[in-house]
Design a protein around this motif. Structure first.
Motif, PDB file in Angstrom:
ATOM      1  N   VAL A  67      70.977  29.286  29.150  1.00 58.18           N
ATOM      2  CA  VAL A  67      71.029  29.438  31.046  1.00 58.18           C
ATOM      3  C   VAL A  67      72.025  30.778  32.126  1.00 58.18           C
ATOM      4  O   VAL A  67      71.628  31.812  31.742  1.00 58.18           O
ATOM      5  N   LYS A  68      72.767  31.011  30.846  1.00 59.33           N
ATOM      6  CA  LYS A  68      73.515  32.490  30.324  1.00 59.33           C
ATOM      7  C   LYS A  68      72.496  32.998  30.420  1.00 59.33           C
ATOM      8  O   LYS A  68      73.015  34.052  31.339  1.00 59.33           O
ATOM      9  N   ASP A  69      72.160  33.788  29.313  1.00 63.81           N
ATOM     10  CA  ASP A  69      71.745  34.757  28.293  1.00 63.81           C
ATOM     11  C   ASP A  69      70.249  35.040  29.953  1.00 63.81           C
ATOM     12  O   ASP A  69      69.884  36.020  29.745  1.00 63.81           O
ATOM     13  N   TYR A  70      69.654  34.072  30.208  1.00 58.70           N
ATOM     14  CA  TYR A  70      68.050  34.722  30.936  1.00 58.70           C
ATOM     15  C   TYR A  70      68.198  33.859  32.281  1.00 58.70           C
ATOM     16  O   TYR A  70      67.208  34.429  33.393  1.00 58.70           O
ATOM     17  N   GLY A  71      69.104  33.107  32.467  1.00 61.47           N
ATOM     18  CA  GLY A  71      69.208  32.561  34.076  1.00 61.47           C
ATOM     19  C   GLY A  71      67.977  31.574  35.023  1.00 61.47           C
ATOM     20  O   GLY A  71      66.984  31.307  33.918  1.00 61.47           O
ATOM     21  N   LEU A  72      68.948  30.876  35.647  1.00 66.75           N
ATOM     22  CA  LEU A  72      67.873  29.611  35.945  1.00 66.75           C
ATOM     23  C   LEU A  72      66.309  30.271  36.472  1.00 66.75           C
ATOM     24  O   LEU A  72      65.486  29.469  36.662  1.00 66.75           O
ATOM     25  N   GLY A  86      70.247  24.910  41.070  1.00 60.81           N
ATOM     26  CA  GLY A  86      69.379  24.450  39.801  1.00 60.81           C
ATOM     27  C   GLY A  86      68.377  22.773  40.446  1.00 60.81           C
ATOM     28  O   GLY A  86      66.841  23.415  39.211  1.00 60.81           O
ATOM     29  N   TYR A  87      68.579  22.167  40.790  1.00 56.11           N
ATOM     30  CA  TYR A  87      67.805  21.443  41.303  1.00 56.11           C
ATOM     31  C   TYR A  87      65.563  22.358  42.101  1.00 56.11           C
ATOM     32  O   TYR A  87      65.275  22.595  41.790  1.00 56.11           O
ATOM     33  N   ALA A  88      66.189  23.440  43.162  1.00 54.99           N
ATOM     34  CA  ALA A  88      65.341  24.425  43.188  1.00 54.99           C
ATOM     35  C   ALA A  88      64.798  24.674  42.019  1.00 54.99           C
ATOM     36  O   ALA A  88      63.328  25.031  42.515  1.00 54.99           O
ATOM     37  N   VAL A  89      64.957  25.144  41.483  1.00 58.62           N
ATOM     38  CA  VAL A  89      64.140  25.401  39.800  1.00 58.62           C
ATOM     39  C   VAL A  89      63.438  24.492  39.340  1.00 58.62           C
ATOM     40  O   VAL A  89      63.515  24.812  37.955  1.00 58.62           O
ATOM     41  N   ASN A  90      64.005  23.413  39.462  1.00 59.03           N
ATOM     42  CA  ASN A  90      63.071  22.196  39.286  1.00 59.03           C
ATOM     43  C   ASN A  90      63.471  21.259  38.082  1.00 59.03           C
ATOM     44  O   ASN A  90      62.886  20.316  37.007  1.00 59.03           O
ATOM     45  N   ALA A  91      65.480  21.342  38.133  1.00 57.39           N
ATOM     46  CA  ALA A  91      65.891  20.836  36.640  1.00 57.39           C
ATOM     47  C   ALA A  91      65.944  18.850  37.075  1.00 57.39           C
ATOM     48  O   ALA A  91      65.694  18.776  38.897  1.00 57.39           O
ATOM     49  N   PHE A 135      69.581  21.144  33.419  1.00 57.79           N
ATOM     50  CA  PHE A 135      69.724  22.584  32.383  1.00 57.79           C
ATOM     51  C   PHE A 135      71.917  22.362  32.381  1.00 57.79           C
ATOM     52  O   PHE A 135      72.329  21.946  33.366  1.00 57.79           O
ATOM     53  N   ASP A 136      72.052  22.420  31.686  1.00 50.56           N
ATOM     54  CA  ASP A 136      73.415  22.522  31.018  1.00 50.56           C
ATOM     55  C   ASP A 136      74.351  23.451  31.864  1.00 50.56           C
ATOM     56  O   ASP A 136      74.507  24.384  30.760  1.00 50.56           O
ATOM     57  N   LEU A 137      74.658  23.320  33.081  1.00 47.91           N
ATOM     58  CA  LEU A 137      75.078  24.702  34.125  1.00 47.91           C
ATOM     59  C   LEU A 137      76.392  24.322  33.140  1.00 47.91           C
ATOM     60  O   LEU A 137      76.931  25.555  33.680  1.00 47.91           O
ATOM     61  N   LYS A 138      76.870  23.190  33.178  1.00 48.20           N
ATOM     62  CA  LYS A 138      78.289  23.557  32.983  1.00 48.20           C
ATOM     63  C   LYS A 138      79.196  23.734  34.473  1.00 48.20           C
ATOM     64  O   LYS A 138      80.657  24.447  34.288  1.00 48.20           O
TER      65      LYS A 138
END
Length: 207
Positions: A36-41, A73-78, A58-61
């Motif tokens: 998530v940090k390297d590539y983004g949602l 996060g939910y908008a991109v289908n998690a 997705f492990d947003l923490k």
């Protein structure tokens, strides 16, 4: 019991390859915090459409800006997003409300959370509570003992997940114990000579 595979610290191309490879063998595919940090949602938004079986986590923490991060996060289908137990109670409540509204799920990461905080945050009925042994810790996790202790203290929590160096022996003990909903495995599957066979073996152990 559900098997969750945690994909972390690899390239995006490798992560997608592993996700497609393991889709039919596991119940949940976790795209770890490093991805998530390297590539983004937005780079991960098409993952769900490519899978036929597994849920996507997705492990947003998340620890602050909870509503914003969970809505994104939910908008991109998690299917499932994570929030840190160390967050403010208001943050936990707000992201739980987003999850409920979107008919999605949230996992509260309990890493390094003490009982003083835990007694304040075990009232989210549909949340998954994730016992998490830090990657940086050098001591070994006794998974079944950790679950038993948590269940004794917080019997109202119905959904427990556990992560941190889980091997087949731990998986079998957790299955026999019957208190855990989701077992999270990383390197024992991903670094195996045959990840599909390893995932299948874990799935059988959890029956």
């Amino acid at each position: 019991m559900k098997l969750q595979v945690a994909i972390d610290r690899v390239s995006l191309a490798e992560a997608l390859k592993l996700a497609l490879l393991l889709d039919s063998e596991v119940d949940i595919i976790e795209f770890g915090t490093s991805l998530v940090k390297d590539y983004g949602l937005y780079a991960l938004q098409d993952v769900k459409a490519q899978l036929k079986h597994a849920q996507v986590l997705f492990d947003l923490k998340t620890i602050d800006e909870g509503v914003y991060e969970f809505e994104k996060g939910y908008a991109v289908n998690a299917d499932i997003l994570t929030v840190m137990a160390g967050s403010a109670k208001d943050t936990l409540t707000k992201v739980y409300e987003v999850a409920e509204r979107e008919n999605k799920e949230m996992l509260i990461d309990l890493m390094e959370t003490d009982d003083t905080k835990l007694v304040q945050i075990t009232d989210y009925e549909h949340a998954i509570y994730g016992l998490h042994h830090s990657h940086d810790r050098e001591d070994l996790l006794d998974a079944a003992a950790s679950v038993a202790d948590f269940h004794e203290k917080y019997p109202n929590v119905k959904r427990i997940a556990i992560a941190g160096g889980i091997d087949l022996e731990n998986a079998k003990k957790l299955a026999a114990q019957g208190l855990t909903e989701t077992v999270i495995v990383g390197s024992k599957i991903l670094k195996a000579t045959d990840p599909i066979a390893a995932a299948h073996e874990f799935k059988e152990a959890l029956k």
